[in-house]
Scaffold this active site. Structure first.
Site: not given
Ligand code: 5GP
Length: 179
Positions: A41, A100, A150
Site C-alpha cells: 500500500g 486502521d 477507501v
Molecule cells: P491495520 O493493521 O491498521 O488495520 O491496517 C493494515 C493495512 O490494511 C493497511 O496498511 C492497508 O493496507 C489495509 N487497510 C486498512 N484500511 C484500509 C482501507 O480502508 N482500504 C484499503 N484498501 N486497505 C486498508
C-alpha cells in the site's frame, strides 16, 4: 466495482505530502534517515513523499500480509519480505498508507524496536477516526478520515485500484448490484 466519491483529491494529497516532507526534512536535517515503506500500500506515498524531502535519505521496504482480499482486517500479521539492511543505530521512519486497526504497525514497531534503531518514528497518510487501536504515536500525520473502506493511491480492492491518483470511497457491493 464503482467509486462512490472522491474523498481526497490528487492536489490535496500533494499539498499534504509537501507539508509532511518539509517537517521531516527539518526534523532530520542533521541525521542519516532511512525511510521504511510498508508494501504494498505505501509505495505511492513513499515515492511522492520522498520527492518532498530535501535531505539525503535511504530507502528500504517491508512487505506484510494484511487484508487478504477482503475488506476486514484479519489481525494476522505475517512478514512476507523483511528489510534488506540492518537498522541498529539508524534513524528509521516507517511510512504507511493507512492506519486502521493499527495491528500491523503495532506489530512492526515492536519487531523493529528490538533491532535497536537510534530512533523509530511513524508517518501515515491516512488515519481512520473512531477506530479502537493500540496507542501509536504518529509523528507525521496526513488526513483523518471516517472509518470507511477507501481505495486508490496505493490502496487496493482485491489488488486493483491501487493506481487511482486520488483516495476514493467505493460503493458497497450490494448497493452496486442495486444500481
Ligand atoms: P491495520 O493493521 O491498521 O488495520 O491496517 C493494515 C493495512 O490494511 C493497511 O496498511 C492497508 O493496507 C489495509 N487497510 C486498512 N484500511 C484500509 C482501507 O480502508 N482500504 C484499503 N484498501 N486497505 C486498508
Amino acid at each position: 466495482m464503482k467509486i462512490d466519491r472522491v474523498l481526497i483529491s490528487e492536489e490535496e494529497i500533494d499539498e499534504k505530502l509537501a507539508e509532511m516532507g518539509r517537517a521531516i526534512s527539518r526534523d532530520y536535517a542533521d541525521k542519516n534517515l532511512l525511510l521504511v515503506g510498508v508494501l504494498k500500500g505505501a509505495f505511492m506515498v513513499m515515492a511522492d513523499l520522498a520527492r518532498h524531502i530535501d535531505i539525503p535519505v535511504e530507502f528500504d521496504f517491508m512487505a506484510v500480509s494484511s487484508y487478504g482480499g477482503t475488506k476486514k482486517s484479519s489481525g494476522v500479521v505475517r512478514i512476507l519480505k523483511d528489510l534488506d539492511e540492518e537498522i541498529s543505530g539508524r534513524h528509521v521512519l516507517i511510512v504507511e498508507d493507512i492506519l486502521d486497526t493499527g495491528l500491523t504497525l503495532h506489530y512492526l514497531i515492536r519487531n523493529l524496536q528490538v533491532r535497536q534503531p537510534a530512533s523509530l518514528a511513524l508517518a501515515a497518510l491516512l488515519i481512520k477516526d473512531d477506530v479502537e487501536r493500540p496507542d501509536l504515536d504518529v509523528k507525521y500525520e496526513g488526513f483523518h478520515i471516517p472509518p470507511e473502506f477507501v481505495v486508490g493511491y496505493g490502496l487496493d480492492y482485491e489488488e486493483k485500484l491501487r493506481n487511482l491518483p486520488y483516495i476514493g470511497v467505493m460503493v458497497a457491493d450490494d448497493e452496486a448490484e442495486d444500481a
